[in-house]
Design an enzyme around this catalytic site. Structure first.
Site, PDB file in Angstrom:
ATOM      1  N   GLU A 121       0.831  -1.205   0.000  1.00 42.31           N
ATOM      2  CA  GLU A 121       0.000   0.000   0.000  1.00 42.31           C
ATOM      3  C   GLU A 121       0.867   1.258   0.000  1.00 42.31           C
ATOM      4  O   GLU A 121       0.531   2.255  -0.650  1.00 42.31           O
ATOM      5  CB  GLU A 121      -0.933   0.002   1.207  1.00 42.31           C
ATOM      6  CG  GLU A 121      -2.017  -1.058   1.144  1.00 42.31           C
ATOM      7  CD  GLU A 121      -3.275  -0.629   1.892  1.00 42.31           C
ATOM      8  OE1 GLU A 121      -4.181  -0.078   1.249  1.00 42.31           O
ATOM      9  OE2 GLU A 121      -3.328  -0.844   3.119  1.00 42.31           O
ATOM     10  N   GLU A 141      -3.721  -9.885   2.580  1.00 41.06           N
ATOM     11  CA  GLU A 141      -4.726  -9.606   3.612  1.00 41.06           C
ATOM     12  C   GLU A 141      -5.900 -10.569   3.555  1.00 41.06           C
ATOM     13  O   GLU A 141      -6.438 -10.976   4.595  1.00 41.06           O
ATOM     14  CB  GLU A 141      -5.246  -8.159   3.476  1.00 41.06           C
ATOM     15  CG  GLU A 141      -4.297  -7.086   3.969  1.00 41.06           C
ATOM     16  CD  GLU A 141      -3.329  -6.606   2.909  1.00 41.06           C
ATOM     17  OE1 GLU A 141      -2.761  -5.522   3.068  1.00 41.06           O
ATOM     18  OE2 GLU A 141      -3.130  -7.335   1.908  1.00 41.06           O
TER      19      GLU A 141
END
Length: 274
Positions: A121, A141
């Site tokens: 990210e 994730e």
């Protein structure tokens, strides 16, 4: 106050100045694959705030030590927070202040190894990405019942496309640097033979940027981000022309660059006041 005058030492990262006008943040928690806890996240975010305010610094770099660039948030800390009923609020501005950073000046990600979860990210919102050929990227994730919500989903969809982003997000699989270079996220791939090679290439790139006007670095970056963030190209062009180009034109570096060209000499840039 200049960031260079701060002598504070940090537990899990180092701040250095490898070249004139360049600041480098090196994540240094190799025993935990450079995962970032909340305290470190806040500290690095503060470095970027100071970087944007320090007129003597024009380009930033973030990299890691050892096998990993960054493997995201510290899940052991997150688990303890869950057990204590504490909400993890790192979605804004995101891990180490990068995933949702607007900022003013360019930051180069020098990806030396594993880049996972929140680390990915961070990279997705950096301005230029230099990566070792051995670097691996993933958004795992989904395998832990989590979703990356700090900004990379829409940003990756715009950068590498809907289906490629879906592939990464819904499988959690890893891809290498050359694949992401072909997809448009990684700018340069480095055949790194030793730890630090990617950072050195990033420093060279930063020095190349710093040969240009610091005002133009800021306004050029803003213009690209406007196009990336906004739905309308014409709105982005109009906003840049209305809000930023007059400030660029009025700054001393604007006239200096043109004068230096006419006089056939290197430009003598001064620190940006924008």
């Amino acid at each position: 106050m200049s960031l260079k005058t701060h002598n504070r030492q940090f537990q899990h990262f180092q701040v250095s100045f490898p070249a004139e006008h360049v600041v480098q943040v090196t994540i240094n928690r190799p025993d935990k694959l450079n995962c970032i806890n909340k305290a470190t996240s806040r500290e690095i975010a503060d470095i970027w705030e100071q970087f944007d305010q320090d007129e003597s610094l024009w380009v930033g770099i973030i990299t890691g030590v050892g096998r990993a660039f960054c493997t995201g948030a510290d899940l052991h800390e997150w688990n303890a927070m869950n057990q204590a009923g504490v909400v993890n609020d790192m979605a804004a501005p995101g891990l180490a202040g990068l995933p949702r950073r607007a900022g003013k000046k360019p930051i180069i990600a020098a990806v030396n190894g594993l880049c996972m979860g929140g680390g990915f990210e961070m990279v997705a919102n950096c301005d230029v990405v230099v990566a070792a050929s051995s670097a691996e990227f993933s958004l795992p994730e989904v395998k832990r019942g989590i979703v990356p919500v700090a900004g990379c989903l829409p940003r990756l969809a715009r950068t590498i496309g809907l289906q490629r982003t879906m592939d990464l997000v819904l499988t959690g699989r890893s891809v290498d640097a050359r694949t992401l270079c072909g997809w448009g996220l990684v700018s340069r791939v480095v055949d790194a033979a030793a730890d630090g090679d990617v950072a050195r290439d990033a420093v060279q790139l930063a020095q190349e940027m710093c040969r240009n006007s610091p005002d133009a670095l800021i306004v050029g970056r803003v213009g690209v981000h406007m196009a990336w963030e906004n739905g309308s190209v014409e709105e982005a062009v109009s906003a840049l022309d209305r809000d930023w180009y007059p400030r660029l034109r009025e700054a001393p570096n604007f006239a200096e660059g043109i004068r230096a060209f006419v006089e056939k000499r290197p430009a003598k840039w001064i620190n940006s006041k924008l």
